[in-house]
Scaffold this motif. Structure first.
Motif, PDB file in Angstrom:
ATOM      1  N   VAL A  75      51.295  42.975  50.242  1.00 58.31           N
ATOM      2  CA  VAL A  75      50.618  43.578  49.099  1.00 58.31           C
ATOM      3  C   VAL A  75      50.189  42.532  48.078  1.00 58.31           C
ATOM      4  N   SER A  76      50.878  41.394  48.077  1.00 50.62           N
ATOM      5  CA  SER A  76      50.490  40.339  47.141  1.00 50.62           C
ATOM      6  C   SER A  76      49.118  39.757  47.494  1.00 50.62           C
ATOM      7  N   CYS A  77      48.675  39.984  48.748  1.00 50.19           N
ATOM      8  CA  CYS A  77      47.370  39.487  49.180  1.00 50.19           C
ATOM      9  C   CYS A  77      46.247  40.489  48.925  1.00 50.19           C
ATOM     10  N   LEU A  78      46.601  41.703  48.525  1.00 46.45           N
ATOM     11  CA  LEU A  78      45.590  42.728  48.311  1.00 46.45           C
ATOM     12  C   LEU A  78      44.870  42.517  46.991  1.00 46.45           C
ATOM     13  N   ASP A  79      43.594  42.776  47.013  1.00 46.71           N
ATOM     14  CA  ASP A  79      42.753  42.698  45.825  1.00 46.71           C
ATOM     15  C   ASP A  79      42.064  44.051  45.640  1.00 46.71           C
ATOM     16  N   ILE A  80      42.212  44.628  44.458  1.00 47.47           N
ATOM     17  CA  ILE A  80      41.734  45.982  44.245  1.00 47.47           C
ATOM     18  C   ILE A  80      40.224  46.101  44.370  1.00 47.47           C
ATOM     19  N   VAL A  81      39.508  44.982  44.255  1.00 43.12           N
ATOM     20  CA  VAL A  81      38.054  44.996  44.397  1.00 43.12           C
ATOM     21  C   VAL A  81      37.642  44.731  45.836  1.00 43.12           C
ATOM     22  N   HIS A  82      38.076  43.609  46.412  1.00 43.64           N
ATOM     23  CA  HIS A  82      37.662  43.231  47.747  1.00 43.64           C
ATOM     24  C   HIS A  82      38.258  44.123  48.835  1.00 43.64           C
ATOM     25  N   HIS A  83      39.412  44.700  48.560  1.00 42.94           N
ATOM     26  CA  HIS A  83      40.086  45.525  49.580  1.00 42.94           C
ATOM     27  C   HIS A  83      40.115  46.994  49.182  1.00 42.94           C
ATOM     28  N   LYS A  84      39.172  47.378  48.350  1.00 44.00           N
ATOM     29  CA  LYS A  84      39.122  48.748  47.848  1.00 44.00           C
ATOM     30  C   LYS A  84      39.033  49.762  48.975  1.00 44.00           C
ATOM     31  N   SER A  85      38.187  49.528  49.966  1.00 44.44           N
ATOM     32  CA  SER A  85      38.004  50.485  51.056  1.00 44.44           C
ATOM     33  C   SER A  85      39.260  50.619  51.902  1.00 44.44           C
ATOM     34  N   LEU A  86      39.983  49.540  52.095  1.00 43.26           N
ATOM     35  CA  LEU A  86      41.216  49.597  52.889  1.00 43.26           C
ATOM     36  C   LEU A  86      42.291  50.376  52.141  1.00 43.26           C
ATOM     37  N   ILE A  87      42.469  50.050  50.874  1.00 39.19           N
ATOM     38  CA  ILE A  87      43.475  50.754  50.071  1.00 39.19           C
ATOM     39  C   ILE A  87      43.161  52.251  50.016  1.00 39.19           C
ATOM     40  N   ALA A  88      41.880  52.558  49.819  1.00 39.62           N
ATOM     41  CA  ALA A  88      41.490  53.970  49.741  1.00 39.62           C
ATOM     42  C   ALA A  88      41.725  54.680  51.063  1.00 39.62           C
ATOM     43  N   SER A  89      41.408  54.021  52.167  1.00 39.51           N
ATOM     44  CA  SER A  89      41.566  54.671  53.476  1.00 39.51           C
ATOM     45  C   SER A  89      43.024  54.989  53.765  1.00 39.51           C
ATOM     46  N   ILE A  90      43.933  54.133  53.297  1.00 35.84           N
ATOM     47  CA  ILE A  90      45.360  54.375  53.530  1.00 35.84           C
ATOM     48  C   ILE A  90      45.882  55.470  52.603  1.00 35.84           C
ATOM     49  N   LEU A  91      45.529  55.387  51.323  1.00 34.86           N
ATOM     50  CA  LEU A  91      46.047  56.356  50.356  1.00 34.86           C
ATOM     51  C   LEU A  91      45.431  57.736  50.516  1.00 34.86           C
ATOM     52  N   GLN A  92      44.355  57.835  51.268  1.00 32.86           N
ATOM     53  CA  GLN A  92      43.761  59.140  51.549  1.00 32.86           C
ATOM     54  C   GLN A  92      44.307  59.781  52.816  1.00 32.86           C
ATOM     55  N   MET A  93      45.185  59.091  53.506  1.00 34.05           N
ATOM     56  CA  MET A  93      45.779  59.640  54.734  1.00 34.05           C
ATOM     57  C   MET A  93      46.730  60.786  54.383  1.00 34.05           C
ATOM     58  N   SER A  94      46.636  61.868  55.107  1.00 37.49           N
ATOM     59  CA  SER A  94      47.535  63.000  54.898  1.00 37.49           C
ATOM     60  C   SER A  94      48.743  62.872  55.812  1.00 37.49           C
ATOM     61  N   MET A  95      49.910  62.843  55.224  1.00 35.25           N
ATOM     62  CA  MET A  95      51.142  62.728  56.007  1.00 35.25           C
ATOM     63  C   MET A  95      51.316  63.912  56.952  1.00 35.25           C
ATOM     64  N   TRP A  96      50.680  65.049  56.594  1.00 35.53           N
ATOM     65  CA  TRP A  96      50.824  66.251  57.401  1.00 35.53           C
ATOM     66  C   TRP A  96      50.227  66.078  58.805  1.00 35.53           C
ATOM     67  N   ASN A  97      49.380  65.070  58.983  1.00 34.87           N
ATOM     68  CA  ASN A  97      48.703  64.864  60.266  1.00 34.87           C
ATOM     69  C   ASN A  97      49.413  63.877  61.172  1.00 34.87           C
ATOM     70  N   TYR A  98      50.564  63.352  60.735  1.00 35.98           N
ATOM     71  CA  TYR A  98      51.225  62.291  61.492  1.00 35.98           C
ATOM     72  C   TYR A  98      52.694  62.607  61.727  1.00 35.98           C
ATOM     73  N   GLY A  99      53.260  61.863  62.651  1.00 34.89           N
ATOM     74  CA  GLY A  99      54.685  61.981  62.934  1.00 34.89           C
ATOM     75  C   GLY A  99      55.499  61.195  61.929  1.00 34.89           C
ATOM     76  N   THR A 100      56.810  61.226  62.111  1.00 35.71           N
ATOM     77  CA  THR A 100      57.705  60.616  61.121  1.00 35.71           C
ATOM     78  C   THR A 100      57.572  59.102  61.071  1.00 35.71           C
ATOM     79  N   ASP A 101      57.228  58.434  62.189  1.00 29.91           N
ATOM     80  CA  ASP A 101      57.086  56.973  62.163  1.00 29.91           C
ATOM     81  C   ASP A 101      55.958  56.559  61.224  1.00 29.91           C
ATOM     82  N   VAL A 102      54.828  57.250  61.322  1.00 23.32           N
ATOM     83  CA  VAL A 102      53.704  56.938  60.442  1.00 23.32           C
ATOM     84  C   VAL A 102      54.027  57.327  59.003  1.00 23.32           C
ATOM     85  N   MET A 103      54.679  58.483  58.829  1.00 22.27           N
ATOM     86  CA  MET A 103      55.073  58.895  57.473  1.00 22.27           C
ATOM     87  C   MET A 103      55.913  57.814  56.801  1.00 22.27           C
ATOM     88  N   ASP A 104      56.920  57.325  57.507  1.00 13.65           N
ATOM     89  CA  ASP A 104      57.809  56.320  56.928  1.00 13.65           C
ATOM     90  C   ASP A 104      57.052  55.042  56.595  1.00 13.65           C
TER      91      ASP A 104
END
Length: 618
Positions: A75-104
């Protein structure tokens, strides 16, 4: 563990990276992040495709989990501008669609990101709050074993993560409570979604950070109950009937869907409710939400937190519910909480209402408060008769003091608080008179003031609702209470005088604890509730006696704690008993009046709760 990372480059040719270890993948992820900052997006785009494969391509779960773990450590390598699409794609994931390994793995990334920099806290909290509710595609599974299991898995992880972040980021609970209230579903949201959202709010209230966010959760829930409540129009429930007084209202000709002439009590109640609430989605949502709140109150009682929670509910009641004249059901949350702890919560509620009546600077607030007090004292089966008598005496003393300081004659608008207090006193006595007057010391104290009040030139018997006055005088005669007689000569539902002191909001007809018409909620309220049919039956026999026969032998002596005299030695009647009576006698309506002159309401406006005629038993 070895694995392969697949991606498509800009030339649409599939590129396969040789088998690598988890350690190598961690290095690859960090390199992809740095390359994106330096202007080389190829590996970064491959990483994006791992998070969100192309449509129709199933995600490689093992690869997804490993990449998420690698990102958690980077996370120390993440940049809110350059990695905006990656951060958004992860935080938009719904836990309801995945198993416990992905949830964790998602929760691990969320915690790492939130605690790495303050600029990410809101994004991470929003991701967690968004997982309060499943995607629409999951709604049909919520009542299936798989859905129930998944719900528990998601909610447990969401709340443990919120707790962990709150410990590491002390200001996060303040941001969280604002976020939750702002994102709270509107009243037209599908019932399963709004229910699960409120369930999460209640879990927060009773959880590890409840001391920080609990009050806000409870207040927001009460506000939502009010929103749903006032949206339910009375013409969705019952049609107007201008021919009966408030103590004589009976249900109209209801047509029950019978099966060969047989139907048990629960089925009868369901059919009655379906007649008035079928298709009323907001009534059904409100019913389910109130039940959810009742269950939470039970949990709070068991965990020794009811007094603390009630304090918040009482504050919310004073700020919103008390003045919501169209509220019909939300106030039963307070009623039920009081039934769980009458000595503490029950008394605090009554004290608050009486204090509001005596001291509020707004007449409407005072009138609403005393209407709540009267309805509460009349309907709460769990209150001992000595408790009820204490407040009736306080009302009498207040009214008597008011009379001592006032001259002149009838003036409904100038003395509206006085008339509201007198009507409240008579209303309670209609329900509790026999039990109170059977105790000599209580009878003596009530008789001390009541005649002087009723004979005062302000003439409350001429101003208060005629239907209440008539019933009060009838019962006073049965119990030999010395009061003026022959004051009301008509059977009008109301008078111009009562309408005048009631004002625009018709507070002269406001009885907020009339029987609860919500089917699921009724199961919690019914054992603790006094129905008019229970009271009236104890007087009917006296009406049949000869005029010269003394009532003394018929009056049962109550002791403190027994409450009102109710058939079956005070035991709560079963659904079958109440419903049998309802089917045979077309059970009495509550004593809330219907009003004959309602041009505005007949033009399509919603009818306030103060005017709803309710059935005394379903």
């Amino acid at each position: 563990m070895g694995m392969e990372l697949h991606a498509e480059n800009a030339g649409c040719a599939e590129m396969e990276i040789a088998e690598i270890t988890d350690s190598d993948l961690f290095k690859l992820v960090r390199h992809a992040l740095k390359s994106a900052i330096q202007g080389d997006p190829d590996q970064y785009e491959q990483l994006l495709r791992v998070m969100h494969p192309d449509e129709g391509v199933l995600p490689d779960v093992a690869l997804l989990v490993t990449c998420l773990k690698a990102l958690s450590g980077s996370v120390s390598c993440l940049d809110i501008v350059h990695h905006k699409s990656l951060i958004a794609s992860i935080l938009q994931m719904s836990m309801w669609n995945y198993g416990t390994d992905v949830m964790d793995a998602l929760m691990e990334f969320n915690i790492s990101l939130a605690t790495s920099s303050g600029q990410y806290v809101d994004l991470c909290l929003e991701m967690l709050v968004s997982n309060f509710m499943p995607p629409d595609s999951f709604i049909s599974l919520l009542n299936q074993p798989r859905g129930i299991l998944r719900k528990g898995q998601v909610i447990d992880r969401v709340h443990s993560t919120l707790t962990y972040i709150a410990k590491l980021v002390p200001l996060s609970p303040l941001r969280l409570e604002r976020m939750i209230t702002e994102r709270m579903p509107h009243i037209f949201t599908k019932e399963p979604l709004i229910l699960i959202y409120v369930e999460n709010m209640l879990k927060l209230e009773s959880g590890a950070i409840g001391d920080l966010v609990g009050r806000t959760m409870l207040v927001a829930i009460m506000d939502k109950l009010i929103d749903l409540d006032v949206d339910i129009a009375w013409d969705d429930i019952l049609q107007e009937d201008f021919t009966k007084g408030i103590f004589d209202m009976e249900l109209g000709d209801l047509e029950w869907p019978m099966d060969d002439g047989q139907q048990n009590g629960d089925e009868l109640q369901i059919s009655w409710m379906e007649r008035y609430f079928s298709g009323n989605l907001n009534a059904q949502k409100l019913d389910s939400l109130i039940v959810l709140t009742f269950e939470h109150l039970n949990f709070c009682k068991e965990s020794g937190r009811l007094s603390q929670v009630f304090h918040t509910l009482l504050q919310s009641f004073q700020q919103t519910v008390l003045m919501a004249y169209k509220s019909k059901f939300a106030q039963f949350v307070l009623f039920y909480a009081c039934s769980l702890d009458p000595e503490n919560c029950g008394r605090r509620f009554a004290d608050t209402l009486f204090h509001k009546f005596k001291s509020s600077k707004y007449p409407e607030w005072r009138m609403s408060a005393v209407a709540y007090l009267a309805s509460y004292l009349a309907r709460a089966k769990f209150l001992p008769i000595s408790f009820v008598a204490e407040y009736v005496e306080s009302l009498l003393e207040w009214c008597s003091s008011y009379c001592s300081n006032q001259g002149g004659s009838i003036n409904p608008k100038a003395h509206k608080e006085f008339y509201a207090g007198c009507q409240a006193m008579m209303y309670v006595l209609c329900f509790r008179m026999r039990s109170m007057l059977a105790i000599p010391r209580i009878r003596s104290r009530i008789s001390k003031h009541i005649e002087d009040i009723l004979r005062h030139p302000l003439s409350p018997l001429m101003v208060c609702l005629p239907s209440i006055v008539e019933e009060f005088l009838r019962l006073a005669k049965v119990t030999h209470l010395d009061v003026p007689d022959n004051v009301v000569s008509s059977n009008l539902l109301e008078s111009e005088l009562s309408m005048a002191f009631g004002g625009r909001e018709r507070l002269d007809t406001f009885f907020p604890f009339d029987p609860c018409l919500l089917m699921k909620s009724d199961r919690f309220i019914r054992p603790n509730f006094v129905y008019w049919s229970m009271v009236r039956s104890s007087y009917d026999n006296d009406d049949d006696d000869d005029e010269g026969t003394s009532d003394e032998d018929d009056i049962e002596i109550c002791t403190a704690g027994n409450g009102i005299n109710i058939p079956n030695d005070g035991a709560a009647r079963s659904y079958d008993q109440d419903l049998d009576e309802f089917g045979n006698k077309m059970s009495k309506m509550s004593i809330t009046p219907k009003v004959a002159q309602w041009g505005e309401l007949q033009s399509g406006r919603q009818m306030p709760s103060s005017l709803l005629p309710c059935p005394d038993s379903l």
